[in-house]
Design a protein around this motif. Structure first.
Motif, PDB file in Angstrom:
ATOM      1  N   GLN A   1       0.820  -1.210   0.000  1.00 32.13           N
ATOM      2  CA  GLN A   1       0.000   0.000   0.000  1.00 32.13           C
ATOM      3  C   GLN A   1       0.855   1.262   0.000  1.00 32.13           C
ATOM      4  O   GLN A   1       0.454   2.294  -0.526  1.00 32.13           O
ATOM      5  CB  GLN A   1      -0.931  -0.001   1.213  1.00 32.13           C
ATOM      6  N   HIS A   2       2.032   1.176   0.636  1.00 34.63           N
ATOM      7  CA  HIS A   2       2.885   2.359   0.748  1.00 34.63           C
ATOM      8  C   HIS A   2       4.180   2.193  -0.046  1.00 34.63           C
ATOM      9  O   HIS A   2       5.175   2.886   0.230  1.00 34.63           O
ATOM     10  CB  HIS A   2       3.202   2.633   2.222  1.00 34.63           C
ATOM     11  N   HIS A   3       4.178   1.298  -1.010  1.00 33.44           N
ATOM     12  CA  HIS A   3       5.399   0.999  -1.772  1.00 33.44           C
ATOM     13  C   HIS A   3       5.947   2.238  -2.466  1.00 33.44           C
ATOM     14  O   HIS A   3       7.148   2.531  -2.413  1.00 33.44           O
ATOM     15  CB  HIS A   3       5.097  -0.092  -2.805  1.00 33.44           C
TER      16      HIS A   3
ATOM     17  N   ALA B   1       2.902   8.963   9.142  1.00 33.19           N
ATOM     18  CA  ALA B   1       4.221   8.770   9.738  1.00 33.19           C
ATOM     19  C   ALA B   1       5.307   8.732   8.665  1.00 33.19           C
ATOM     20  O   ALA B   1       6.395   9.277   8.846  1.00 33.19           O
ATOM     21  CB  ALA B   1       4.242   7.487  10.563  1.00 33.19           C
ATOM     22  N   ILE B   2       5.013   8.103   7.542  1.00 37.42           N
ATOM     23  CA  ILE B   2       5.987   8.023   6.453  1.00 37.42           C
ATOM     24  C   ILE B   2       6.269   9.415   5.895  1.00 37.42           C
ATOM     25  O   ILE B   2       7.412   9.761   5.588  1.00 37.42           O
ATOM     26  CB  ILE B   2       5.490   7.067   5.349  1.00 37.42           C
ATOM     27  N   ARG B   3       5.240  10.221   5.749  1.00 34.52           N
ATOM     28  CA  ARG B   3       5.442  11.578   5.251  1.00 34.52           C
ATOM     29  C   ARG B   3       6.352  12.380   6.191  1.00 34.52           C
ATOM     30  O   ARG B   3       7.271  13.077   5.762  1.00 34.52           O
ATOM     31  CB  ARG B   3       4.103  12.289   5.076  1.00 34.52           C
ATOM     32  N   LEU B   4       6.097  12.271   7.492  1.00 33.43           N
ATOM     33  CA  LEU B   4       6.942  12.961   8.457  1.00 33.43           C
ATOM     34  C   LEU B   4       8.379  12.442   8.398  1.00 33.43           C
ATOM     35  O   LEU B   4       9.350  13.204   8.454  1.00 33.43           O
ATOM     36  CB  LEU B   4       6.383  12.784   9.865  1.00 33.43           C
ATOM     37  N   MET B   5       8.503  11.153   8.294  1.00 36.12           N
ATOM     38  CA  MET B   5       9.811  10.500   8.270  1.00 36.12           C
ATOM     39  C   MET B   5      10.641  10.978   7.074  1.00 36.12           C
ATOM     40  O   MET B   5      11.852  11.184   7.173  1.00 36.12           O
ATOM     41  CB  MET B   5       9.594   8.989   8.211  1.00 36.12           C
TER      42      MET B   5
ATOM     43  N   LYS C   1      -3.652   4.478   7.257  1.00 38.13           N
ATOM     44  CA  LYS C   1      -3.740   5.934   7.188  1.00 38.13           C
ATOM     45  C   LYS C   1      -2.724   6.586   8.130  1.00 38.13           C
ATOM     46  O   LYS C   1      -2.020   7.528   7.753  1.00 38.13           O
ATOM     47  CB  LYS C   1      -5.153   6.372   7.546  1.00 38.13           C
ATOM     48  N   ASP C   2      -2.664   6.076   9.373  1.00 38.52           N
ATOM     49  CA  ASP C   2      -1.694   6.611  10.335  1.00 38.52           C
ATOM     50  C   ASP C   2      -0.265   6.367   9.866  1.00 38.52           C
ATOM     51  O   ASP C   2       0.620   7.221  10.016  1.00 38.52           O
ATOM     52  CB  ASP C   2      -1.901   5.963  11.709  1.00 38.52           C
ATOM     53  N   LEU C   3      -0.035   5.200   9.289  1.00 40.85           N
ATOM     54  CA  LEU C   3       1.301   4.878   8.810  1.00 40.85           C
ATOM     55  C   LEU C   3       1.702   5.809   7.670  1.00 40.85           C
ATOM     56  O   LEU C   3       2.855   6.242   7.581  1.00 40.85           O
ATOM     57  CB  LEU C   3       1.358   3.419   8.338  1.00 40.85           C
ATOM     58  N   GLY C   4       0.752   6.123   6.798  1.00 38.06           N
ATOM     59  CA  GLY C   4       1.052   7.052   5.702  1.00 38.06           C
ATOM     60  C   GLY C   4       1.489   8.405   6.216  1.00 38.06           C
ATOM     61  O   GLY C   4       2.421   9.025   5.690  1.00 38.06           O
TER      62      GLY C   4
END
Length: 621
Positions: free
Chosen positions: A479-481, A563-567, A558-561
């Motif tokens: 989903q976040h590839h 977090a990835i943006r912040l990361m 959704k939360d992981l997405g």
């Protein structure tokens, strides 16, 4: 009020003349220039042209001519100083305070132009005299014609410590030293800087001699010697042959950059008049900006040896923070060991033209250089490649261009390794699925409360939380590839682990935690085991009790997405702040200080977002 010629030139360069005139006159684009109906006399068809590159306007009907300052005085009716103040305010420049010494410096600068003109005439006379026979023979051997020798002003500095000093004694030693023509040593009489050298004048955009380059005749070091920086000459802000290249570039729509002035002269003789060169240094930020005023994508045609390729890469890296929409660099690859002059002499101008037409864009040059820099067989090697590409992307200041570079690198990366996976033999090794079946990995334990004391800080803490979530819920990897594929964790082990997870999700329809860790080698298995044991309950997307069913997994995604943006955002922001701080340390101006403060505020806002993200997850416990 004393305004130096250099200050006025800077004011003109910071003023876009077409935009200034366009406030009161309707202007239209006409090739590389602008046209309008002349505001100084009545006409029905436009004969008034504006040239932003040269910074002047001209009317072919009434002969009105001038620069931005002249426009403000003649068309707006302002006094000279009022025009200066208004233009300076718009350009973000401070008008110098009254300074009698500045007037003296301006007068001295004009005198220095006289010194350089006299020196140039003397060098030319020496080349044509008896002592110039060897130098004339060298020029003939190089294939330079009489016309080329005259056009580029070749001269000769005889092998004499006081020849020029004596010839130009009317100017006095102090002025000759300041012009860079004499060397001053304590307790010794000043002596000529250039001796036994073929002399090439270096001119400013207006064609005035501001410095010299000298090539040794016979044996000796250095082979090439340039004038030192002087009140007239700043080698980092000067391009050799700019005065001749600019008009030629307007005809061809391109500009070619080579390594040295001898290459420039050889190419000009071969028909490539739109050629310039830096002066013994790597291409600087100021020189790149100067090139972009002539062409949106200058062609870098450096030598085909290792040194030339390193110089190309240095220019590429220096250009990244400066990139803006439509403006970049193109790279010409010459045959190994050849310079542009060699290509023209051995294969003709047509061969060089074909090489210019086959130039590589900046993104492709970076990609090929990094791919060729080492082996890519192991996961760590591929992670290293991705990390280097990510570092290049992070250096791009323009956000839109940065995103396009990330997309381009990701597409090339995926295509390269998909091809490798389809053509390479099956994996082998001690930790491959189906082999070494007697090897037992420890059972993966559920996440525990020790998460809150996990030993990490800042963005690393967030990275490990994201990796832990992907390990616990491999369905989220696909989903976040796209978002993850252009991110390279600073820790090499984390980078290698993420690379394996992305590769596996790309090739397999379904993937579970046990299946994922089974294919890891021992080193990465230990990394994954630590992540799975340590950071389970800090983030909502890592807590099993909140991810039951499809709705829970969707919320976790959704939360992981987020977090990835912040990361991903934090490294680029920190690097931009570091760069701004470094530039401010070199030269603290209003612009560098304001940029540093802006980025500091942006980083604080960003850090507050991360803190709120942590708190939100903790509140849901």
């Amino acid at each position: 009020m004393s305004l130096t010629p250099q200050w006025l030139d800077e004011l003109r360069s910071r003023t876009t003349l077409s935009a200034l005139i366009g406030r009161t006159v309707k202007v239209t684009k006409a090739g590389r220039e602008y046209k309008a109906c002349c505001p100084f006399h009545n006409e029905k068809s436009p004969s008034f042209t504006i040239n932003d590159e040269k910074g002047f306007y001209h009317c072919f009907g009434c002969s009105a001519h001038g620069d931005a300052i002249r426009w403000m005085t003649d068309q707006r009716g302002l006094s000279f100083m009022d025009a200066i103040k208004e233009l300076a305010a718009e350009a973000g420049m401070d008008v110098p305070a009254p300074d009698p010494q500045a007037a003296q410096r301006a007068e001295k600068a004009n005198s220095l132009y006289d010194v350089m003109t006299a020196a140039q005439a003397w060098f030319v006379t020496q080349l044509l005299g008896v002592e110039g026979a060897a130098a004339r023979g060298y020029l003939k051997q190089r294939g330079f014609t009489e016309q080329t020798i005259r056009d580029f002003g070749f001269g000769l500095a005889p092998d004499n410590r006081t020849g020029l000093k004596t010839a130009l004694k009317q100017f006095g030693d102090p002025m000759l030293i300041e012009a860079g023509l004499l060397i001053s040593v304590e307790e010794k009489a000043p002596y000529d800087r250039f001796r036994g050298r073929l002399m090439i004048p270096i001119r400013d955009p207006r064609g005035r001699v501001i410095a010299f380059g000298g090539r040794i005749l016979g044996e000796g070091e250095p082979k090439y010697l340039n004038s030192p920086d002087t009140p007239l000459f700043d080698k980092g802000r000067t391009l050799y042959n700019l005065d001749k290249c600019s008009p030629a570039s307007r005809q061809t729509g391109r500009v070619i950059v080579v390594e040295g002035y001898m290459d420039v002269i050889a190419l000009a003789q071969a028909g490539f008049a739109d050629t310039v060169a830096p002066l013994g240094t790597a291409l600087t930020e100021q020189q790149i900006q100067m090139l972009w005023r002539m062409a949106e994508k200058p062609l870098l045609c450096f030598d085909g040896d290792a040194a030339g390729q390193k110089a190309s890469m240095r220019a590429a890296l220096r250009a990244l923070p400066l990139l803006k929409p439509g403006h970049s660099l193109q790279f010409v690859t010459l045959p190994a060991g050849q310079d542009p002059d060699d290509v023209v002499k051995s294969s003709g101008a047509t061969a060089l033209t074909k090489l210019l037409e086959a130039s590589q864009p900046l993104v492709e040059r970076l990609w090929r250089t990094e791919v060729a820099s080492g082996p890519l067989d192991m996961p760590e090697d591929r992670a290293g490649l991705k990390q280097r590409l990510g570092a290049h992307t992070a250096n791009i200041a323009d956000g839109e261009i940065r995103r396009h570079y990330a997309d381009a690198f990701r597409e090339r990366f995926d295509n390269l390794f998909v091809q490798r996976r389809t053509t390479s033999p099956a994996r082998s090794g001690p930790f491959v699925r189906g082999q070494n079946r007697d090897w037992r990995k420890p059972q993966i334990l559920p996440p525990g409360a020790e998460t809150k004391s996990f030993n990490a800080k800042g963005s690393d803490f967030l990275i490990q939380g994201v990796l832990g979530a992907l390990l616990r819920h491999p369905a989220l990897i696909r989903q976040h590839h796209e978002a993850l594929s252009d991110f390279i964790p600073p820790d090499a082990n984390h980078a290698a682990l993420l690379n394996v997870m992305l590769n596996e999700s790309f090739t397999k329809e379904s993937l579970d935690t046990d299946g994922l860790i089974t294919i890891l080698d021992e080193k990465l298995y230990n990394v994954a085991s630590t992540l799975l044991h340590s950071n389970g309950t800090v983030f909502a997307f890592n807590r099993e009790e909140l991810i039951g069913g499809s709705d829970g997994l969707s919320n976790a995604s959704k939360d992981l997405g987020e977090a990835i943006r912040l990361m991903k955002q934090r490294p680029a922001l920190e690097e931009a702040l570091d760069r701004a701080t470094y530039l401010a340390s070199l030269e603290m101006t209003d612009e560098t200080f304001a940029e540093q403060q802006r980025l500091r505020h942006e980083k604080k806002v960003f850090d507050d977002r991360i803190i709120e993200f942590f708190r939100r997850d903790e509140d849901s416990l």
